[in-house]
Design a protein around this motif. Structure first.
Motif, PDB file in Angstrom:
ATOM      1  N   ARG A 172     -11.711   6.468  -4.433  1.00 48.16           N
ATOM      2  CA  ARG A 172     -11.678   5.832  -3.124  1.00 48.16           C
ATOM      3  C   ARG A 172     -12.949   5.031  -2.886  1.00 48.16           C
ATOM      4  NH1 ARG A 172      -8.009   9.236   0.702  1.00 48.16           N
ATOM      5  NH2 ARG A 172      -6.888  10.412  -0.858  1.00 48.16           N
ATOM      6  N   SER A 184      -8.031   4.344   2.920  1.00 41.71           N
ATOM      7  CA  SER A 184      -7.237   5.558   3.119  1.00 41.71           C
ATOM      8  C   SER A 184      -5.773   5.222   3.351  1.00 41.71           C
ATOM      9  CB  SER A 184      -7.797   6.391   4.267  1.00 41.71           C
ATOM     10  OG  SER A 184      -7.588   5.735   5.489  1.00 41.71           O
ATOM     11  N   MET A 185      -5.470   3.966   3.680  1.00 38.07           N
ATOM     12  CA  MET A 185      -4.077   3.548   3.844  1.00 38.07           C
ATOM     13  C   MET A 185      -3.499   3.006   2.529  1.00 38.07           C
ATOM     14  SD  MET A 185      -3.114   4.001   6.979  1.00 38.07           S
ATOM     15  CE  MET A 185      -4.095   5.438   7.257  1.00 38.07           C
ATOM     16  N   MET A 186      -4.359   2.819   1.537  1.00 36.68           N
ATOM     17  CA  MET A 186      -3.896   2.200   0.295  1.00 36.68           C
ATOM     18  C   MET A 186      -3.612   3.215  -0.794  1.00 36.68           C
ATOM     19  SD  MET A 186      -6.620  -0.882   0.164  1.00 36.68           S
ATOM     20  CE  MET A 186      -6.183  -1.566  -1.421  1.00 36.68           C
ATOM     21  N   VAL A 187      -4.014   4.461  -0.579  1.00 40.71           N
ATOM     22  CA  VAL A 187      -3.863   5.457  -1.640  1.00 40.71           C
ATOM     23  C   VAL A 187      -3.135   6.685  -1.122  1.00 40.71           C
ATOM     24  CG1 VAL A 187      -5.940   4.703  -2.833  1.00 40.71           C
ATOM     25  CG2 VAL A 187      -6.088   6.508  -1.136  1.00 40.71           C
ATOM     26  N   GLY A 188      -2.601   7.452  -2.025  1.00 43.89           N
ATOM     27  CA  GLY A 188      -1.945   8.698  -1.673  1.00 43.89           C
ATOM     28  C   GLY A 188      -2.924   9.848  -1.665  1.00 43.89           C
ATOM     29  N   GLN A 189      -2.425  11.056  -1.416  1.00 48.90           N
ATOM     30  CA  GLN A 189      -3.323  12.190  -1.209  1.00 48.90           C
ATOM     31  C   GLN A 189      -4.010  12.641  -2.492  1.00 48.90           C
ATOM     32  OE1 GLN A 189      -0.565  14.946   0.525  1.00 48.90           O
ATOM     33  NE2 GLN A 189       0.068  15.805  -1.428  1.00 48.90           N
ATOM     34  N   ASP A 190      -3.481  12.280  -3.661  1.00 49.02           N
ATOM     35  CA  ASP A 190      -4.067  12.793  -4.898  1.00 49.02           C
ATOM     36  C   ASP A 190      -5.228  11.959  -5.425  1.00 49.02           C
ATOM     37  OD1 ASP A 190      -2.397  14.921  -4.939  1.00 49.02           O
ATOM     38  OD2 ASP A 190      -0.868  13.955  -6.167  1.00 49.02           O
ATOM     39  N   THR A 191      -5.451  10.792  -4.823  1.00 49.78           N
ATOM     40  CA  THR A 191      -6.521   9.942  -5.332  1.00 49.78           C
ATOM     41  C   THR A 191      -7.889  10.568  -5.052  1.00 49.78           C
ATOM     42  OG1 THR A 191      -5.177   8.003  -5.016  1.00 49.78           O
ATOM     43  CG2 THR A 191      -7.520   7.639  -5.183  1.00 49.78           C
ATOM     44  N   SER A 192      -8.727  10.631  -6.070  1.00 44.17           N
ATOM     45  CA  SER A 192      -9.988  11.347  -5.922  1.00 44.17           C
ATOM     46  C   SER A 192     -10.942  10.572  -5.026  1.00 44.17           C
ATOM     47  CB  SER A 192     -10.636  11.579  -7.284  1.00 44.17           C
ATOM     48  OG  SER A 192     -11.205  10.371  -7.733  1.00 44.17           O
ATOM     49  N   LEU A 193     -11.903  11.309  -4.474  1.00 46.80           N
ATOM     50  CA  LEU A 193     -12.863  10.703  -3.552  1.00 46.80           C
ATOM     51  C   LEU A 193     -13.685   9.638  -4.254  1.00 46.80           C
ATOM     52  CD1 LEU A 193     -13.930  14.050  -1.908  1.00 46.80           C
ATOM     53  CD2 LEU A 193     -12.349  12.362  -0.995  1.00 46.80           C
TER      54      LEU A 193
END
Lengths: 543, 327
Positions: free
Chosen positions: B47, B35-44
């Protein structure tokens, strides 16, 4: 012979004098920011500071002015050929910092790379969209469905030089779990007004102006230095001692001190981020609550009761020291066509709150949990503490859990969804309401008819992936689908107004406020503050 | 002596394994790196795929075994956040920490020992009382507060010293040094003082109490009776016999200085490994955190070993005991 030496001497002297005046006139921007710029790969991390800083070195097809309005960037103009086909005319005569020409091949290459494995910016262009080179300076974007705002996020889709990336074996971004460093991690080659000179992650990054920049020069800088300073006190001290001439953010409690200093002041402006409280509306039994066997937050009256219990004026005055703007919507006013008072906020009214609770069958209130970050937003924990006290007055006893964002986000976000109420902030990436409706309000399920946030398909949720409260209104979803593909802007605006009305009526969330931006700026330094907290150096003037 | 070193090395391996286990357990509670490596738009889904490719979904014993194997080979992996080999980042950051620690330790010893000797020899003088009062401040004020007060006074108010960073550094091979430039030396003063202050008071108080004790012993009385000069008695006999415990404590404190440097480094934005560690915690960059912890543990182990060897050099009785054990 002697004459010759004298002339050389004179010339040398003149040259020295020139360089001496140049040194006197050095206009160095030295700024400190709380966070770290980790990688220079433009597609590695979708985060405001990272992309905002890169925006000084790289450029997208469009550019956002200080007031967020879109202006031409690497594209000079664009038009809709047919509903599913956008045509972009590229700027001619632009060169990358290494001297390579910018052309359509670079755009097509970047469109592929930004959607490649390892990119964190995949959503900049939808997967079905094809980038087609028409000629060297024209590119078409063809998608399956009409997209009226296809370019809204392209201000941060930075264009990479195809030849350069290919030559350095960086055709795709670094793979997660990979073992090799990607060339673009520490090298930058954009078309922007500044050139990255050196980069030590977590220590210092230096830049110089691009003498061959295509655009009008609006700054007078000779160099830029960025230092990450995590400690608030150290960052403020660096500004007050004159070691940096710009530092942000300035914490609320230090702003008076900075303003009182003779050599700096705080530049305050509204931020686009909306801070809100979300509520679990999908579980049949609430977690972390005294209520067993049912979920009181499914009842609209209870959600309204929570809303009426919050004294937003007190939060604004006491917690935020007037550095916030209370909000009735889940989006900042400047990002919507809706006028500020079109949908008024539900008033602070504890008596009404109590009667709503009684009507819903909870005359004595109940216990509930509230999850909150303590290092993410301005005074986030203090907001939660204040809200907890306010809710206690109407009988809702809150167990507050405030923790660092590294712990908070995985707990609250999908797939864990371990919360009953939470505090979160949201800035729509596209800077318009469609994103908010899609990400925060759309029913979170992999397919229609499935249960909300069904355990087995949680990771497949696309639309509504940040609707972690599980709010669901099929009528709103239908409207949102229309908004996402309506190309007539006037009709789109009308639908957005209507959709936002539904969300207010349903009390889907409790929006709190837009927090204020606080930049510490030394006297004699003139900057333009952007609402998304991006620092664009191309407008910096130093006296 | 060689037997001692070998015996100690075995123990060190056990210590390192325990540290690795503790570090590894800790990482399970610092948060979710993805969760610290991606921005808010990255899909679940993406992740989840990242968690799999980082090996975070493997059973815990498998993860631990992999961690130990890689660490044993000196393979710390790629930083989640910086996308570069951790060993490379560490080697860039270590010089800053070592220079700071070295100066702080020297400062603590070169100032602390004379102060201790002085306060022991002249307990009633006002200067001794002043030293003791100052040392009380040094021992009771937290490091970060001392640092911030120094910054406010010398940096902001007087504007004499830089408030953060290392100033100009000069590259000597792979080693970046701040000793060779004016701004580098100036930048070093406040952090080194902040870091060394606690150790200084500790050393001073230790020397003082040991020395006072030694001064009461019979051989000192005898030396005085023989008519030796004050200097010879105080420094030749008393101080020398005071030094055994001082060496132990100082040696162990060098480890502490490096470990404590995290706080000083983050207050002064000193670009060493401590600051790197703090930044890594905020971003849940596990490869960097684990490398740092293993490095610090290794450092402690080596220092302990050196202290043990020094003991044998300084104290002849131990040498006799050691050979006795073998005989």
């Amino acid at each position: 012979m002697k004459f010759k030496t004298a002339v050389t001497g004179l010339a040398l002297g003149a040259a020295l004098a020139v360089s001496a005046t140049a040194a006197v006139q050095a206009k160095e921007l030295k700024f400190a920011f709380q966070g770290t710029l980790t990688s220079w790969d433009p597609y590695r991390l979708n985060e405001t500071f990272t992309l905002g800083t890169m925006g000084n070195v790289y450029e997208g097809l469009i550019h956002r002015k200080p007031n967020m309005v879109i202006e031409p960037g690497l594209a000079v103009s664009w038009e809709i050929m047919e509903p599913t086909r956008w045509r972009f005319h590229l700027r001619k005569g632009v060169k990358f910092h290494n001297g390579n020409d910018f052309n359509a091949d670079d755009v097509v290459f970047s469109a592929t790379r930004v959607r490649a494995e390892g990119s964190d910016l995949k959503t900049r262009i939808s997967a079905d969209t094809k980038a087609i080179k028409v000629d060297d300076y024209t590119v078409d974007f063809v998608s399956d469905n009409p997209n009226p705002i296809i370019f809204s996020e392209w201000g941060t889709w930075n264009i990479i030089d195809k030849e350069w990336a290919t030559a350095n074996n960086a055709v795709t971004p670094q793979n997660v779990g990979g073992t090799e460093e990607n060339y673009l991690t520490r090298h930058a080659n954009g078309t922007g007004p500044f050139i990255m000179v050196s980069h030590e992650a977590g220590v210092k990054t230096t830049f110089k102006p691009n003498p061959n920049y295509w655009g009008k020069k609006q700054h007078n800088l000779t160099s830029v230095t960025y230092t990450p300073i995590g400690q608030d006190a150290t960052r403020v001290a660096a500004l007050l001692s004159g070691q940096v001439n710009m530092a942000y953010p300035v914490p609320v409690q230090d702003q008076a001190r900075v303003n009182a200093a003779s050599n700096a002041s705080v530049l305050i402006g509204p931020e686009l981020r909306t801070i809100f409280i979300g509520m679990d509306q999908f579980r049949d039994e609430l977690l972390h609550s005294s209520v067993k066997g049912k979920n009181p937050l499914k009842d609209k009256r209870v959600r309204e009761a929570v809303f009426h219990a919050i004294d937003i004026k007190a939060i604004q005055k006491k917690v935020m020291r007037n550095l916030s703007e209370p909000s009735s919507l889940m989006i900042a006013p400047s990002l919507t066509p809706i006028s500020k008072d079109h949908y008024p906020r539900r008033a602070f009214d504890p008596a009404k709150s109590k009667s709503l609770l009684a009507a819903a069958g909870y005359p004595n209130g109940f216990e509930i949990g509230l999850d909150c970050p303590n290092d993410r937003y301005v005074n986030d924990e203090a907001i939660c503490t204040a809200a907890s006290a306010m809710l206690a007055k109407v009988g809702i006893k809150v167990k507050l859990l405030a923790q660092p964002k590294a712990k908070f986000f995985p707990k609250v976000l999908a797939p864990n969804l371990d919360y009953s109420m939470y505090l979160l902030g949201w800035t729509p990436g596209s800077l318009e309401a469609g994103n908010v409706l899609r990400d925060l309000f759309y029913c979170p399920r992999a397919s229609k008819g499935e249960a909300l946030w069904a355990k087995e398909s949680r990771n497949k949720v696309g639309k509504g992936k940040f609707n972690i409260g599980g709010y669901c209104n099929p009528a709103l979803d239908a409207l949102t689908d229309k908004i996402l593909s309506e190309t007539n802007m006037k009709m789109r605006d009308e639908m957005i107004t209507k959709a936002m009305g539904i969300t207010v009526d349903d009390a889907a969330y409790v929006p709190l406020h837009q927090q204020a931006l606080a930049w510490g700026v030394a006297k004699g330094v003139h900057v333009k503050q952007r609402g998304d907290n991006v620092f664009d150096w191309r407008y910096v003037m130093i006296d | 002596m060689i037997a001692l070193i070998i015996r100690r090395s075995y123990q060190s391996v056990v210590v390192m394994l325990v540290v690795a286990l503790l570090a590894f357990t800790m990482f399970r509670y610092v948060g979710d790196p993805v969760s610290m490596m991606v921005g808010q738009d990255t899909s679940l889904e993406q992740r989840e795929a990242m968690r799999v490719s980082l090996g975070l979904k493997d059973p815990v014993p498998v993860q631990f075994a992999r961690f130990v194997m890689n660490t044993a080979q000196g393979e710390f992996g790629i930083s989640y956040q910086l996308g570069r080999p951790v060993a490379e980042i560490l080697s860039e950051r270590v010089p800053a920490t070592l220079e700071l620690s070295l100066v702080a330790a020297l400062f603590a010893m070169l100032v602390g020992i004379p102060m201790g000797v002085y306060t022991a020899l002249h307990p009633q003088k006002w200067l001794s009382k002043a030293f003791l009062t100052i040392s009380l401040v040094g021992i009771s004020l937290p490091t970060f507060l001392i640092g911030i007060l120094l910054i406010l006074f010398f940096g902001v108010l007087l504007n004499w010293l830089p408030t953060f960073g290392r100033g100009e550094v000069v590259m000597l091979g792979g080693w970046s040094t701040g000793f060779l430039s004016g701004s580098g030396v100036k930048s070093l003063l406040m952090p080194a003082f902040t870091l060394g202050m606690f150790q200084l008071t500790l050393i001073m108080r230790l020397v003082r109490s040991e020395m006072m004790e030694v001064l009461l012993t019979d051989y000192i009385k005898f030396a005085r009776a023989r008519g030796l000069s004050n200097k010879a008695v105080n420094f030749g006999h008393a101080l020398k016999n005071t030094l055994v415990p001082v060496i132990t404590i100082t040696g162990l404190q060098i480890g502490n200085i490096v470990a404590f440097a995290t706080i000083t480094e983050s207050v002064f934005q000193w670009p060493g490994v401590g600051l790197m560690f703090i930044q890594a915690i905020g971003l849940v960059d596990i490869p960097i955190m684990s490398a740092y912890l293993v490095l610090v543990a290794l450092f402690f182990v080596i220092i302990n070993l050196i202290v043990d060897i020094l003991y044998h050099v300084v104290d002849p009785r131990l040498r006799v005991d050691g050979s006795g054990a073998h005989g």
